[in-house]
Motif scaffolding. Sequence first.
Motif, mmCIF file in Angstrom:
data_model
loop_
_atom_site.group_PDB
_atom_site.id
_atom_site.type_symbol
_atom_site.label_atom_id
_atom_site.label_comp_id
_atom_site.label_asym_id
_atom_site.label_seq_id
_atom_site.Cartn_x
_atom_site.Cartn_y
_atom_site.Cartn_z
ATOM 1 N N PHE A 132 -2.955 -8.329 -6.640
ATOM 2 C CA PHE A 132 -4.381 -8.670 -6.171
ATOM 3 C C PHE A 132 -4.778 -10.485 -5.582
ATOM 4 N N ALA A 133 -2.714 -10.617 -5.728
ATOM 5 C CA ALA A 133 -3.269 -12.223 -4.955
ATOM 6 C C ALA A 133 -3.078 -12.626 -3.365
ATOM 7 N N GLU A 134 -2.873 -10.466 -3.693
ATOM 8 C CA GLU A 134 -2.160 -10.538 -2.013
ATOM 9 C C GLU A 134 -2.490 -9.397 -1.251
ATOM 10 N N LEU A 135 -3.946 -9.744 -1.016
ATOM 11 C CA LEU A 135 -5.216 -8.196 -0.429
ATOM 12 C C LEU A 135 -4.634 -8.482 1.588
ATOM 13 N N ASP A 136 -4.368 -9.419 1.411
ATOM 14 C CA ASP A 136 -4.024 -9.811 3.157
ATOM 15 C C ASP A 136 -2.965 -9.103 3.600
ATOM 16 N N SER A 137 -2.262 -8.203 2.532
ATOM 17 C CA SER A 137 -0.575 -7.419 3.083
ATOM 18 C C SER A 137 -1.178 -6.348 1.981
ATOM 19 N N LEU A 138 -2.155 -5.965 1.924
ATOM 20 C CA LEU A 138 -2.264 -4.925 1.083
ATOM 21 C C LEU A 138 -2.141 -3.450 2.369
ATOM 22 N N LYS A 139 -1.881 -2.318 2.278
ATOM 23 C CA LYS A 139 -1.440 -1.108 2.964
ATOM 24 C C LYS A 139 -2.345 -0.184 2.116
ATOM 25 N N LEU A 140 -3.393 0.249 2.532
ATOM 26 C CA LEU A 140 -3.692 1.464 2.316
ATOM 27 C C LEU A 140 -3.761 2.347 3.315
ATOM 28 N N PRO A 141 -3.916 4.017 2.941
ATOM 29 C CA PRO A 141 -3.293 5.041 3.444
ATOM 30 C C PRO A 141 -4.724 5.688 4.589
ATOM 31 N N ASP A 142 -5.510 4.774 4.705
ATOM 32 C CA ASP A 142 -6.867 4.802 5.078
ATOM 33 C C ASP A 142 -7.116 3.395 5.981
ATOM 34 N N GLU A 143 -8.003 4.331 7.367
ATOM 35 C CA GLU A 143 -9.027 2.762 7.449
ATOM 36 C C GLU A 143 -10.113 2.776 7.079
ATOM 37 N N SER A 144 -10.955 3.925 7.012
ATOM 38 C CA SER A 144 -12.148 3.109 6.475
ATOM 39 C C SER A 144 -12.440 4.853 4.863
ATOM 40 N N TYR A 145 -13.320 4.069 4.503
ATOM 41 C CA TYR A 145 -13.825 4.660 3.365
ATOM 42 C C TYR A 145 -15.539 4.870 2.969
ATOM 43 N N ARG A 146 -15.704 6.377 2.747
ATOM 44 C CA ARG A 146 -16.815 6.205 2.235
ATOM 45 C C ARG A 146 -17.439 5.253 1.504
ATOM 46 N N TYR A 147 -16.828 5.450 0.004
ATOM 47 C CA TYR A 147 -16.810 4.580 -1.086
ATOM 48 C C TYR A 147 -16.360 3.864 -1.495
ATOM 49 N N VAL A 148 -16.580 2.310 -1.907
ATOM 50 C CA VAL A 148 -15.330 1.854 -3.061
ATOM 51 C C VAL A 148 -16.476 1.083 -3.807
ATOM 52 N N ILE A 149 -15.689 1.154 -4.887
ATOM 53 C CA ILE A 149 -16.251 0.966 -6.124
ATOM 54 C C ILE A 149 -14.525 -0.444 -6.503
ATOM 55 N N SER A 150 -15.102 -1.062 -7.667
ATOM 56 C CA SER A 150 -14.916 -1.718 -8.505
ATOM 57 C C SER A 150 -15.294 -2.456 -9.463
ATOM 58 N N SER A 151 -14.168 -1.566 -10.853
ATOM 59 C CA SER A 151 -15.360 -2.538 -11.804
ATOM 60 C C SER A 151 -14.681 -3.052 -12.800
ATOM 61 N N GLN A 152 -15.153 -4.226 -13.502
ATOM 62 C CA GLN A 152 -14.599 -4.957 -14.429
ATOM 63 C C GLN A 152 -13.493 -5.631 -13.898
ATOM 64 N N VAL A 153 -13.007 -6.055 -13.102
ATOM 65 C CA VAL A 153 -12.040 -6.826 -12.177
ATOM 66 C C VAL A 153 -12.064 -7.792 -12.495
ATOM 67 N N LEU A 154 -13.232 -8.660 -11.170
ATOM 68 C CA LEU A 154 -13.099 -10.116 -10.428
ATOM 69 C C LEU A 154 -13.044 -11.466 -11.249
ATOM 70 N N HIS A 155 -14.053 -11.380 -12.527
ATOM 71 C CA HIS A 155 -14.249 -12.152 -13.506
ATOM 72 C C HIS A 155 -12.713 -12.687 -14.039
ATOM 73 N N GLU A 156 -12.260 -11.914 -14.345
ATOM 74 C CA GLU A 156 -10.209 -12.394 -14.428
ATOM 75 C C GLU A 156 -9.351 -13.036 -13.023
ATOM 76 N N VAL A 157 -10.242 -13.140 -12.004
ATOM 77 C CA VAL A 157 -9.180 -13.311 -10.600
ATOM 78 C C VAL A 157 -9.684 -15.228 -10.562
ATOM 79 N N PRO A 158 -9.412 -16.002 -9.505
ATOM 80 C CA PRO A 158 -9.876 -17.158 -8.631
ATOM 81 C C PRO A 158 -11.132 -16.655 -7.822
ATOM 82 N N ASP A 159 -12.225 -17.932 -7.583
ATOM 83 C CA ASP A 159 -12.768 -17.266 -6.628
ATOM 84 C C ASP A 159 -12.524 -16.573 -5.370
ATOM 85 N N GLY A 160 -11.545 -17.411 -4.780
ATOM 86 C CA GLY A 160 -10.413 -16.988 -3.407
ATOM 87 C C GLY A 160 -10.618 -16.318 -3.454
#
Length: 263
Positions: A132-160
């Motif tokens: 997650f420190a390298e999100l700018d280099s993440l290569k996803l298999p599709d350009e767009s998504y109807r749903y994006v979800i995330s749960s119980q993750v971001l309290h673990e990482v710095p605000d940036g």
Amino acid sequence: METTKHPVSGVIIRVDINSKGIDRLSSKQPAPFSDDWQDPDFAAEWDTAPDGTNPIREDLTSLMVESIQAGYRPGDKVLDLGIGSGQIEATLYAAVPESLVIGVDGSRAMLSLAENRLGAHRDAITLIEHDFAELDSLKLPDESYRYVISSQVLHEVPDGIKHELYRLVASVLEPDGLFLYADRSIIETGTHDDAYSAIWSAWKRRSPGLLGEDFDEFFRHYDAKTDYTASVEQHLEWMRAAGLNPTPIHLELNRFLIAASKA
């Protein structure tokens, strides 16, 4: 980049690596998670232990899944940023068996648990190990998504990193898409302590294994953690700055669920 197939489940995992291991496309350090999610023993314990700190985790999972189920169309893709052990997806596939899921996580230990849990859906899910420190280099298999979800993750990482994730969500979310984010927030004591205590007591009646003998002990547990918990208001501000239109749709003590669309 390396693609591997789990020998038991057959679920495809794409690991962004080079010959020396995990790919480092910049000088950033790995995301400094406050818990050791790379430890298979820790991951397995978290996955199976009763949740003594979040008695409404199943409720939030159900709300996320039902929100997807309500509008899911054949072919819609779900991107899970921080898929972990695949607990949400197990509920999602029970409700929407035709779901197409791309799950990203920085922990190979957690992804191994997801492989085993979701092996029956090997043709409908892609798991990607990426820091997650390298999100700018993440290569996803599709350009767009109807749903994006995330749960119980971001309290673990710095605000940036939170800011980067929200910008990523805004860039890949379809115009009529839905972003769902669940996490825990800062508990600001001193003004509403009686109300906090009452909610904690209701949780304790519902889940006797809840951490602490009273709200003060529950609060001290979180106050001592060295993580990066933010307030709901901060998350809303960061989402708006990233180009999202967020609305809190559930809030209970220090647990929340935000729904957002493209601004």
